[in-house]
Design an enzyme around this catalytic site. Structure first.
Site, PDB file in Angstrom:
ATOM      1  N   LYS A  54       0.844  -1.205   0.000  1.00  0.00           N
ATOM      2  CA  LYS A  54       0.000   0.000   0.000  1.00  0.00           C
ATOM      3  C   LYS A  54       0.876   1.251   0.000  1.00  0.00           C
ATOM      4  CE  LYS A  54      -3.677  -2.620   2.102  1.00  0.00           C
ATOM      5  NZ  LYS A  54      -4.259  -3.171   3.313  1.00  0.00           N
ATOM      6  N   GLN A  98      -4.525  -1.992   9.590  1.00  0.00           N
ATOM      7  CA  GLN A  98      -4.351  -3.320   8.981  1.00  0.00           C
ATOM      8  C   GLN A  98      -4.887  -4.411   9.919  1.00  0.00           C
ATOM      9  OE1 GLN A  98      -3.068  -3.860   5.767  1.00  0.00           O
ATOM     10  NE2 GLN A  98      -3.854  -5.905   6.157  1.00  0.00           N
ATOM     11  N   ASP A 121     -11.311   2.193   3.811  1.00  0.00           N
ATOM     12  CA  ASP A 121     -11.553   0.752   3.685  1.00  0.00           C
ATOM     13  C   ASP A 121     -13.052   0.472   3.539  1.00  0.00           C
ATOM     14  OD1 ASP A 121      -9.557  -1.121   3.489  1.00  0.00           O
ATOM     15  OD2 ASP A 121      -9.111  -1.150   5.650  1.00  0.00           O
TER      16      ASP A 121
END
Ligand code: NAP
Length: 289
Positions: A54, A98, A121
Site C-alpha cells: 500500500k 491493517q 476501507d
C-alpha cells in the site's frame, strides 16, 4: 471453450494511470495532496507485506503516506488516541488499520473510531449503511475492485443471475449489495451462498456471473458451473504448491466465458481501489465533490 482471462494486473494499471492524472490535477488546480495513514500493530508477516504494498502504491501515484508501526502489546486506548489524532490531521484523508489486530484489542472499537469521512476501507457502519442505501461515499476495496473488473471487461450485470459464494462483511455481503443496486454496473439478481446452503451446486450452476469468496481451494469445480459463466475468484490460498484461488481454475476455465486468474485477478484491484478511495476522500475534504 477456453475462457478469456480477466486480468486485474492489467486493469489495475489503467486505473493507476487515471489516478496519476487526477492527483496531478488536484495538486495543480487546488493545491491538494491526498494522504493515507496506515497503522500496523504487531509483527504479522503477511500484514507487513500488505502494508508495504500500500505504501509503495502511494509513492508511485504521488499520494502522501504515513506508515505507523506499533508494537504488538500496544494498549487499545493508545491505538484509539492515535486514530483520534489522525481524524483531526488535515494532511490525512484516509486511515487504514491493517487487520488482523492482536487479540487484546477490540477490532470493532477500533474500526468504529475512524472518522467515517476518512474510512477508505469502507468498514465503518456508516459507510456500510450508505452502501446498502445506494449512496456510498466509499465502497469497500475488494468488492469495488470486482465491480470495476466486470465493468471494464464489458460484462453485463443488468438482469444477470449473480451467485456469490461467501457472506463475509468484507467481500460477500458488500459485493452482493452493490450488484443488486438499481444502477449501471449492477441491477443483477443476486443469490448469496454460505456453509448453510443446501446443494451449493444447484445455485452455482444457475449463475451467469459467479463470485467466489470462500477461502477454500477448489470450492468450485467444473461440474458446478454452466457453460459460458463468468467467474470471479476472490480466494487467496497459500498452498505448498503456490498461491491458488477458490476455484479449480484448470477445470472451470474450459467451461467459462471469462475467469480471473489467481494471482493477477482480484488481488491487484484491491490496492488500487484503496488509492481511488483516498483520492475521493481528499476531494470530499476539499469540497471538490
Ligand atoms: P471469510 O471471512 O472466511 O468468509 C468465507 C465465507 O465463505 C463464509 O461466509 C463461509 O460461510 C463461506 N464458505 C466457506 N466455505 C464454503 C463452502 N464450502 N461452501 C459455501 N460457502 C462457504 O473469508 P473472506 O474474508 O470473505 O475471504 C474469502 C477469500 O478471499 C479468502 O481466501 C481471502 O484470502 C480472499 N480475499 C482476497 C482479497 C483480495 O484482495 N484478493 C481480499 C479479501 C479476501 P459461513 O459464513 O457459513 O462460514
Amino acid at each position: 471453450m477456453s475462457a478469456t482471462l480477466i486480468k486485474g494486473s492489467e486493469i489495475s494499471k489503467q486505473i493507476k494511470e487515471e489516478l496519476k492524472l487526477e492527483i496531478t490535477e488536484l495538486k495543480k488546480k487546488y493545491n491538494v495532496i491526498p494522504g493515507l495513514a496506515t497503522i500496523l500493530v504487531g509483527e504479522d508477516e503477511a500484514s507487513k507485506v500488505y502494508v508495504g504494498a500500500k505504501e509503495k502504491a502511494c509513492k508511485e501515484l504521488g499520494i502522501y503516506s504515513e506508515r505507523i508501526n506499533l508494537p504488538g502489546d500496544t494498549k487499545e486506548g493508545d491505538l484509539l488516541a492515535l486514530i483520534e489524532r489522525l481524524n483531526k490531521d488535515d494532511r490525512i484523508h484516509g486511515i487504514l488499520v491493517q487487520l488482523p489486530l492482536p487479540r487484546h484489542i477490540n477490532k470493532t472499537n477500533v474500526l468504529y473510531a475512524i472518522d467515517p469521512k476518512k474510512d477508505v476501507d469502507g468498514f465503518h457502519p456508516v459507510n456500510i449503511g450508505k452502501l446498502m442505501l445506494g449512496e456510498p461515499d466509499f465502497l469497500p476495496c475488494t468488492p469495488h475492485g470486482i465491480q470495476e473488473l466486470l465493468i471494464r471487461s464489458g460484462i453485463e450485470t443488468d438482469g444477470a443471475e449473480v451467485v456469490v459464494v461467501g457472506r463475509s462483511n468484507i467481500v460477500g455481503k458488500p459485493i452482493a449489495n452493490m450488484l443488486l443496486q438499481k444502477k449501471k454496473g449492477a441491477n443483477a439478481t443476486v443469490t448469496i451462498c454460505h456453509t448453510g446452503t443446501k446443494d451449493l451446486a444447484s445455485h452455482t450452476k444457475r449463475a451467469d456471473i459467479l463470485i467466489v469468496a470462500a477461502g477454500r481451494p477448489k470450492a468450485i469445480t467444473a461440474d458446478m458451473v454452466k457453460d459460458g459463466v463468468v467467474v470471479i475468484d476472490v480466494g487467496v490460498n497459500r498452498l505448498e504448491t503456490g498461491l491458488v484461488g477458490d476455484v479449480d481454475f484448470d477445470g472451470v476455465k474450459e467451461k467459462a466465458k471469462a475467469i480471473t486468474p489467481v494471482p493477477g485477478g482480484v488481488g491487484p484491484m484491491t490496492i488500487v481501489m484503496l488509492m481511488k478511495n483516498t483520492v475521493q476522500s481528499a476531494k470530499m475534504h476539499a469540497g471538490i465533490v
